[in-house]
Design an enzyme around this catalytic site. Structure first.
Site, PDB file in Angstrom:
ATOM      1  CE1 TYR A  15      -4.401  -1.084   0.117  1.00  0.00           C
ATOM      2  CE2 TYR A  15      -3.308  -2.978   1.074  1.00  0.00           C
ATOM      3  CZ  TYR A  15      -4.409  -2.418   0.473  1.00  0.00           C
ATOM      4  OH  TYR A  15      -5.509  -3.190   0.217  1.00  0.00           O
ATOM      5  CE1 TYR A 143      -9.047  -4.652   1.107  1.00  0.00           C
ATOM      6  CE2 TYR A 143      -9.050  -5.606   3.310  1.00  0.00           C
ATOM      7  CZ  TYR A 143      -8.416  -5.374   2.100  1.00  0.00           C
ATOM      8  OH  TYR A 143      -7.163  -5.889   1.889  1.00  0.00           O
ATOM      9  CG  ASP A 235     -14.361 -10.617   6.382  1.00  0.00           C
ATOM     10  OD1 ASP A 235     -13.630 -10.892   7.362  1.00  0.00           O
ATOM     11  OD2 ASP A 235     -13.941 -10.057   5.350  1.00  0.00           O
ATOM     12  CE  LYS A 264      -6.713  -7.015   9.177  1.00  0.00           C
ATOM     13  NZ  LYS A 264      -7.786  -6.761   8.230  1.00  0.00           N
TER      14      LYS A 264
HETATM   15  C1  PLP Z   1      -7.850  -7.194   6.734  1.00  0.00           C
HETATM   16  C2  PLP Z   1      -9.126  -7.802   6.304  1.00  0.00           C
HETATM   17  C3  PLP Z   1      -9.166  -8.876   5.399  1.00  0.00           C
HETATM   18  C4  PLP Z   1      -7.928  -9.408   4.743  1.00  0.00           C
HETATM   19  O1  PLP Z   1      -7.040  -9.978   5.639  1.00  0.00           O
HETATM   20  P1  PLP Z   1      -5.493 -10.124   5.241  1.00  0.00           P
HETATM   21  O2  PLP Z   1      -4.909 -10.962   6.333  1.00  0.00           O
HETATM   22  O3  PLP Z   1      -4.942  -8.725   5.206  1.00  0.00           O
HETATM   23  O4  PLP Z   1      -5.441 -10.787   3.918  1.00  0.00           O
HETATM   24  C5  PLP Z   1     -10.386  -9.430   5.113  1.00  0.00           C
HETATM   25  N1  PLP Z   1     -11.518  -8.964   5.660  1.00  0.00           N
HETATM   26  C6  PLP Z   1     -11.525  -7.937   6.524  1.00  0.00           C
HETATM   27  C7  PLP Z   1     -12.813  -7.485   7.124  1.00  0.00           C
HETATM   28  C8  PLP Z   1     -10.329  -7.309   6.864  1.00  0.00           C
HETATM   29  O5  PLP Z   1     -10.344  -6.254   7.700  1.00  0.00           O
END
Ligand code: PLP
Length: 422
Positions: A15, A143, A235, A264
């Site tokens: 980025y 996202y 997600d 995460k």
């Molecule tokens: C960061 C994120 C992703 C992607 O995760 P990465 O480990 O960076 O590939 C997917 N969904 C959400 C909601 C996110 O915040």
């Protein structure tokens, strides 16, 4: 040569426009909420190192568990083999997740967790003989990651621009509210026979600017989906593990999704790991004597034992009463500060979800992610020893839960000063 100079010769950062980038700060050590650079300057990590760190840096319990695992079993192929950390982590996650989750599929980051979820849903309909159901519904501002499938179900933006023509078609819907909910439900009703699944970030949309919407409307969308058998994917890559005040954001819903994506905070921000969980209905659609009904997906580092061990240690900490107290404390400090700056003429909006506090700055005409304000704010806070990384004009605090009241107050004071200076 300094680390920053050596870095500039060999590294391409994420980025980052690499033509005259801001210098990359050489971090040599982390402890709790602090990062220390080569010169010993201390920074408060107020964005949890891209939203992953929930218990602070170099946490001794996680470090000890990781070291022990490294000396026991660092990795083993996960097709045909298994190991204690993967099984134990799955057992513990399934107990903690809301709803009726029953199987855990491992990968190694948030984007792959999303890819697996999408493939589970799309193949579910192939395996059950309803091949017309292949559309995905997603939020226009979503996202879900940077790989091609995850990009396809993310909103079209400057991130996806060069690839838009190659991304698969998705039915994008607006975030639900009192005004549009009936219209959104009609749209789902209308499309129902073609739709495989609906993917969403529950209540907080992270990368698109920490946008928020209410659980009651998501419940209505889920009810409409479930009426038609449309599979639903939460997600929780960003919202999971206490970030929004509950262990999972979906705990605020009365209906539960079929699939969860986690990453995460899963390992406490120590190692990469992704998890996709599903209920028994989805799992059973892949059970067959027909080999073509297998989920042919896997990564070299699927269920890496060290990452699983880090996650188990992170869960130990998450489930301690004092962690929940910390989450509640950060939440209420944020609420007090939000109250204090409410109506500030330089702020267009203030919103909060649990430990996330968001301040949208007034920018006049230029509201884009690329607006000039972003770098000004970023550098201003760095100068003051605080890592805040605005999404365009959207400044947000998303700290490790162990952050002290003193550090929070220092961040708030610096924000008040920035509102005067910038
Ligand atoms: C960061 C994120 C992703 C992607 O995760 P990465 O480990 O960076 O590939 C997917 N969904 C959400 C909601 C996110 O915040």
């Amino acid at each position: 040569m300094s680390l920053t100079t050596r870095d500039a010769q060999v590294i391409w950062h994420p980025y980052t426009q690499m033509k005259n980038p801001l210098p990359h700060i050489p971090i040599v050590r982390g402890e709790g909420v602090y990062l220390f650079d080569e010169e010993g300057k201390k920074y408060i990590d107020a964005v949890s190192s891209w939203w992953v760190n929930i218990h602070g840096h170099a946490h001794p319990h996680i470090a000890a568990r990781v070291a022990e695992q490294l000396n026991t079993l660092e990795h083993v192929i996960f097709a045909g083999f298994t190991h204690e950390p993967a099984v134990q982590l799955a057992e513990r996650l399934l107990l903690l997740l809301p709803g009726d989750q029953s199987k855990v599929f491992y990968s190694d980051n948030g984007s792959t967790a999303v890819e697996v979820a999408l493939k589970m849903c799309l193949q579910y309909w192939v395996n059950t003989g309803k091949i017309t159901r292949k559309k995905v519904i997603a939020f226009k501002d979503a996202y879900h990651g940077d790989t091609f499938g995850a990009m396809s179900v993310s909103g079209r933006s400057i991130f996806t621009d060069p690839f838009n023509q190659l991304l698969f078609d998705v039915e994008f819907i607006d975030l639900p509210n009192a005004q549009n909910i009936e219209q959104l439900k009609s749209k789902i009703n209308y499309l129902s026979n073609e739709v495989a699944c609906f993917i969403f970030e529950p209540m907080v949309l992270g990368a698109s600017g920490m946008l928020m919407y209410e659980a009651q409307y998501l419940d209505e969308l889920l009810a409409t989906c479930q009426k038609h058998g449309i599979l639903t994917i939460a997600d929780e890559v960003m919202t999971g593990f206490g970030r929004t005040g509950k262990y999972f954001s979906c705990e605020a819903l009365s209906l539960k999704p079929d699939i969860f994506c986690l990453s995460k905070g899963l390992t406490g921000g120590t190692m990469p790991l992704g998890v996709t969980t599903c209920n028994i209905k989805i799992f059973e659609a892949f059970l067959s004597d027909d080999k073509l009904k297998t989920l042919y997906h896997g990564h070299s580092f699927t269920a890496n034992p060290v990452a699983c061990a880090a996650s188990l240690a992170s869960l130990d900490i998450l489930l301690k009463p004092e962690t929940l107290e910390n989450i509640k404390r950060v939440e209420s400090k944020h609420r007090e500060f939000a109250e204090k700056i409410k109506g500030h003429p330089k702020l267009k909006a203030i919103r909060q979800a649990g430990t996330i506090l968001v301040m949208e700055w007034e920018t006049g005409n230029d509201t884009s992610y690329l607006c000039g304000l972003r770098d000004k704010l970023y550098l201003y806070f760095l100068e003051q020893g605080i890592v805040l990384r605005p999404l365009g004009n959207v400044l947000y605090i998303l700290p490790p839960y162990v952050i002290s009241n003193e550090d929070l107050e220092y961040i708030y004071r610096t924000i008040l000063q920035a509102l005067k200076d910038i």
